[in-house]
Design a protein around this motif. Structure first.
Motif, PDB file in Angstrom:
ATOM      1  N   SER A  91      -2.461  -2.024  -4.396  1.00 50.63           N
ATOM      2  CA  SER A  91      -3.362  -2.814  -3.557  1.00 50.63           C
ATOM      3  C   SER A  91      -4.660  -3.009  -4.320  1.00 50.63           C
ATOM      4  N   GLU A  92      -5.013  -4.232  -4.566  1.00 45.73           N
ATOM      5  CA  GLU A  92      -6.180  -4.525  -5.391  1.00 45.73           C
ATOM      6  C   GLU A  92      -7.495  -4.145  -4.718  1.00 45.73           C
ATOM      7  N   ASP A  93      -7.509  -4.201  -3.387  1.00 49.86           N
ATOM      8  CA  ASP A  93      -8.787  -3.993  -2.705  1.00 49.86           C
ATOM      9  C   ASP A  93      -8.904  -2.624  -2.039  1.00 49.86           C
ATOM     10  N   SER A  94      -7.896  -1.767  -2.206  1.00 49.71           N
ATOM     11  CA  SER A  94      -7.940  -0.466  -1.537  1.00 49.71           C
ATOM     12  C   SER A  94      -7.408   0.626  -2.441  1.00 49.71           C
ATOM     13  N   ASP A  95      -7.993   1.812  -2.290  1.00 49.94           N
ATOM     14  CA  ASP A  95      -7.538   2.991  -3.020  1.00 49.94           C
ATOM     15  C   ASP A  95      -7.001   3.973  -1.992  1.00 49.94           C
ATOM     16  N   PHE A  96      -5.697   4.231  -2.032  1.00 53.32           N
ATOM     17  CA  PHE A  96      -5.054   5.046  -1.015  1.00 53.32           C
ATOM     18  C   PHE A  96      -4.680   6.439  -1.506  1.00 53.32           C
ATOM     19  N   HIS A  97      -5.272   6.893  -2.632  1.00 58.17           N
ATOM     20  CA  HIS A  97      -4.800   8.138  -3.197  1.00 58.17           C
ATOM     21  C   HIS A  97      -5.272   9.372  -2.430  1.00 58.17           C
ATOM     22  N   GLU A  98      -6.420   9.271  -1.734  1.00 49.39           N
ATOM     23  CA  GLU A  98      -6.943  10.423  -1.017  1.00 49.39           C
ATOM     24  C   GLU A  98      -6.336  10.507   0.378  1.00 49.39           C
ATOM     25  N   GLU A  99      -6.512  11.680   1.007  1.00 52.05           N
ATOM     26  CA  GLU A  99      -6.032  11.839   2.370  1.00 52.05           C
ATOM     27  C   GLU A  99      -6.759  10.841   3.273  1.00 52.05           C
ATOM     28  N   ALA A 100      -5.954  10.079   4.036  1.00 54.53           N
ATOM     29  CA  ALA A 100      -6.529   9.051   4.913  1.00 54.53           C
ATOM     30  C   ALA A 100      -6.669   9.626   6.313  1.00 54.53           C
ATOM     31  N   TYR A 101      -7.890  10.011   6.674  1.00 50.05           N
ATOM     32  CA  TYR A 101      -8.102  10.611   7.978  1.00 50.05           C
ATOM     33  C   TYR A 101      -7.938   9.574   9.077  1.00 50.05           C
ATOM     34  N   PHE A 102      -7.435  10.059  10.198  1.00 47.71           N
ATOM     35  CA  PHE A 102      -7.099   9.193  11.323  1.00 47.71           C
ATOM     36  C   PHE A 102      -8.270   8.291  11.722  1.00 47.71           C
ATOM     37  N   MET A 103      -7.963   6.991  11.815  1.00 47.91           N
ATOM     38  CA  MET A 103      -8.875   5.943  12.292  1.00 47.91           C
ATOM     39  C   MET A 103     -10.032   5.637  11.342  1.00 47.91           C
ATOM     40  N   THR A 104     -10.026   6.201  10.133  1.00 45.31           N
ATOM     41  CA  THR A 104     -11.029   5.785   9.150  1.00 45.31           C
ATOM     42  C   THR A 104     -10.638   4.418   8.604  1.00 45.31           C
ATOM     43  N   SER A 105     -11.571   3.781   7.891  1.00 44.97           N
ATOM     44  CA  SER A 105     -11.301   2.463   7.323  1.00 44.97           C
ATOM     45  C   SER A 105     -10.104   2.512   6.370  1.00 44.97           C
ATOM     46  N   ARG A 106     -10.025   3.576   5.554  1.00 43.98           N
ATOM     47  CA  ARG A 106      -8.908   3.705   4.617  1.00 43.98           C
ATOM     48  C   ARG A 106      -7.587   3.842   5.368  1.00 43.98           C
ATOM     49  N   TYR A 107      -7.604   4.625   6.448  1.00 43.45           N
ATOM     50  CA  TYR A 107      -6.409   4.823   7.262  1.00 43.45           C
ATOM     51  C   TYR A 107      -5.917   3.494   7.841  1.00 43.45           C
ATOM     52  N   LEU A 108      -6.832   2.712   8.389  1.00 47.10           N
ATOM     53  CA  LEU A 108      -6.438   1.438   8.998  1.00 47.10           C
ATOM     54  C   LEU A 108      -5.852   0.482   7.968  1.00 47.10           C
ATOM     55  N   LYS A 109      -6.478   0.416   6.795  1.00 45.86           N
ATOM     56  CA  LYS A 109      -5.962  -0.463   5.743  1.00 45.86           C
ATOM     57  C   LYS A 109      -4.557  -0.052   5.320  1.00 45.86           C
ATOM     58  N   MET A 110      -4.346   1.264   5.224  1.00 48.71           N
ATOM     59  CA  MET A 110      -3.051   1.765   4.796  1.00 48.71           C
ATOM     60  C   MET A 110      -1.976   1.442   5.833  1.00 48.71           C
ATOM     61  N   MET A 111      -2.306   1.591   7.110  1.00 46.31           N
ATOM     62  CA  MET A 111      -1.330   1.305   8.164  1.00 46.31           C
ATOM     63  C   MET A 111      -0.956  -0.176   8.207  1.00 46.31           C
ATOM     64  N   TRP A 112      -1.952  -1.034   8.078  1.00 44.72           N
ATOM     65  CA  TRP A 112      -1.655  -2.464   8.136  1.00 44.72           C
ATOM     66  C   TRP A 112      -0.985  -2.971   6.862  1.00 44.72           C
ATOM     67  N   ARG A 113      -1.313  -2.338   5.738  1.00 43.22           N
ATOM     68  CA  ARG A 113      -0.606  -2.690   4.501  1.00 43.22           C
ATOM     69  C   ARG A 113       0.872  -2.346   4.641  1.00 43.22           C
ATOM     70  N   ARG A 114       1.148  -1.276   5.323  1.00 45.69           N
ATOM     71  CA  ARG A 114       2.533  -0.855   5.554  1.00 45.69           C
ATOM     72  C   ARG A 114       3.291  -1.891   6.395  1.00 45.69           C
ATOM     73  N   ILE A 115       2.675  -2.382   7.461  1.00 42.57           N
ATOM     74  CA  ILE A 115       3.327  -3.373   8.324  1.00 42.57           C
ATOM     75  C   ILE A 115       3.659  -4.633   7.531  1.00 42.57           C
ATOM     76  N   ASP A 116       2.725  -5.075   6.718  1.00 39.57           N
ATOM     77  CA  ASP A 116       2.960  -6.285   5.923  1.00 39.57           C
ATOM     78  C   ASP A 116       4.084  -6.070   4.915  1.00 39.57           C
ATOM     79  N   PHE A 117       4.128  -4.892   4.319  1.00 36.77           N
ATOM     80  CA  PHE A 117       5.188  -4.592   3.361  1.00 36.77           C
ATOM     81  C   PHE A 117       6.553  -4.568   4.046  1.00 36.77           C
ATOM     82  N   LEU A 118       6.639  -3.950   5.209  1.00 36.93           N
ATOM     83  CA  LEU A 118       7.912  -3.878   5.917  1.00 36.93           C
ATOM     84  C   LEU A 118       8.404  -5.264   6.314  1.00 36.93           C
ATOM     85  N   ARG A 119       7.488  -6.135   6.647  1.00 43.68           N
ATOM     86  CA  ARG A 119       7.873  -7.527   6.933  1.00 43.68           C
ATOM     87  C   ARG A 119       8.541  -8.157   5.713  1.00 43.68           C
ATOM     88  N   SER A 120       8.013  -7.883   4.516  1.00 37.80           N
ATOM     89  CA  SER A 120       8.589  -8.460   3.301  1.00 37.80           C
ATOM     90  C   SER A 120       9.988  -7.911   3.036  1.00 37.80           C
TER      91      SER A 120
END
Length: 386
Positions: free
Chosen positions: A168-197
């Motif tokens: 992901s060019e605009d996000s770094d997901f290597h650290e623990e993504a705590y619930f409801m943080t900005s990183r967490y939300l990006k990771m969850m929505w990136r997952r939905i888009d990937f599953l659609r593909s």
């Protein structure tokens, strides 16, 4: 008559052959010629055999990680990697999915970042559950781990067969993504888009969070008539009831026009409900008329088979999966996951009569609880993993 026979066997210029010339050589040149011929033949045989071994085994080795090819290779710890070790995909996603898929084009998918990839962390417990579960070891042949950062990808290639790096060019997901943080939300929505593909490529999938333990083959418990079926934090008793509280960490989705349109709608709905994660948005849209219009068949999975720490499966004779949901923090999650595996191993040691009596139950949750989430001030009670 005698003259005729003599002429018949007398050599002539036009009847000379290589064999004739060879027979007229002196003994010493003959030996040298034989040695050279034998050496050339041996060299040709060795080269040919090497090529056959190399190219004949290429298909077998190409998707196996280093530890499979070289059993004595030491485990690579993420902390030992640096930028020079940055890995990249050797094969396109579609090729990996094709290799991993079942006959009906179904794959099992999970995501992994560095925080969960450390040795003796979540991913190791996840894979262990497949190895000790009932009829689950074979399902590892169909599991694809989607790494969200380079180090998770490098560790994946050491411990598993099928790995894909989702950058992901605009996000770094290597650290623990705590619930409801900005990183967490990006990771969850990136997952939905990937599953659609993945659906658009024509593959059905079971998506599973890595903090879900697989204790039995879940496929016999899936609803055959559903396009989209999902586990729950709370199950009301009916698989059709929209009041069920779905959990996005585990679902089985069939690839068709209905499911593809549903995932597009789900992903786009984040703009209507900004600041919410995919699971809450699903709760908002599950009764939307659009879902009825596209004809999507949605079912909810019983926590008796697909339980979690929010609502544990009560009978170990029925449980397929157990999710470390309703849990805040890596240490708490790991503690309860290990207890969960211990409980299952103890269950396996029981004689059949005692198993049928359901004489044991889960000793979890212990460090994980909904209360721990409330103390952290989480905005929602329907929670997944960190």
């Amino acid at each position: 008559m005698h003259l005729s026979r003599t002429r018949r066997f007398q050599p002539t210029a036009h009847r000379h052959t290589a064999g004739d010339s060879f027979l007229t050589m002196s003994p010493e040149p003959v030996v040298i010629h034989l040695r050279r011929t034998l050496a050339a033949a041996l060299l040709f045989f060795a080269v040919s055999l090497s090529c056959l071994i190399l190219f004949g085994n290429f298909e077998h080795f190409r998707f196996f990680p280093s530890s499979h090819r070289f059993p004595n290779l030491p485990t690579v710890f993420p902390s030992q990697l640096n930028d020079a070790d940055a890995a990249s995909n050797e094969y396109p996603l579609e090729e990996i999915l094709k290799e991993a898929a079942m006959e009906d084009k179904t794959v099992i998918l999970t995501t992994l970042n560095e925080a969960w990839a450390s040795p003796n962390s979540v991913i190791d417990l996840f894979l262990e559950s497949f190895r000790i579960g009932y009829r689950t070891r074979r399902l590892l042949n169909h599991l694809v781990i989607i790494a969200l950062d380079q180090r998770a990808f490098a560790r994946c290639k050491v411990i598993h067969t099928y790995c894909f790096l989702l950058v992901s060019e605009d996000s770094d997901f290597h650290e623990e993504a705590y619930f409801m943080t900005s990183r967490y939300l990006k990771m969850m929505w990136r997952r939905i888009d990937f599953l659609r593909s993945v659906l658009e490529m024509g593959y059905n999938f079971v998506f599973t969070d890595a903090d879900i333990m697989w204790f039995r083959d879940p496929f016999p418990q899936f609803h055959h008539d559903a396009d989209f079926q999902i586990a729950c934090d709370h199950f009301t008793g009916s698989s059709y009831d929209l009041e069920n509280r779905p959990n996005g960490g585990f679902n089985f989705v069939k690839s068709n026009n209905r499911s593809i349109e549903f995932y597009k709608f789900w992903y786009s709905s984040q703009e209507v409900y900004p600041g919410y994660h995919d699971q809450d948005v699903l709760n908002f849209i599950k009764a939307d008329p659009f879902i009825t219009d596209i004809g999507l068949k949605m079912r909810f999975l019983d926590t008796a088979n697909f339980g979690g720490l929010c609502e544990p499966s009560k009978d170990l004779n029925q449980v397929c999966t157990m999710h470390a949901n309703c849990c805040y923090g890596m240490d708490s999650k790991l503690h309860d996951l290990r207890i969960m595996l211990q409980d299952w191993k103890y269950y396996l040691t029981l004689p059949p009569k005692l198993k049928r009596l359901s004489v044991i139950s889960w000793r979890v949750p212990q460090e994980c609880s909904i209360d721990s989430l409330q103390h952290q001030g989480s905005p929602e009670m329907s929670v997944e993993e960190d």
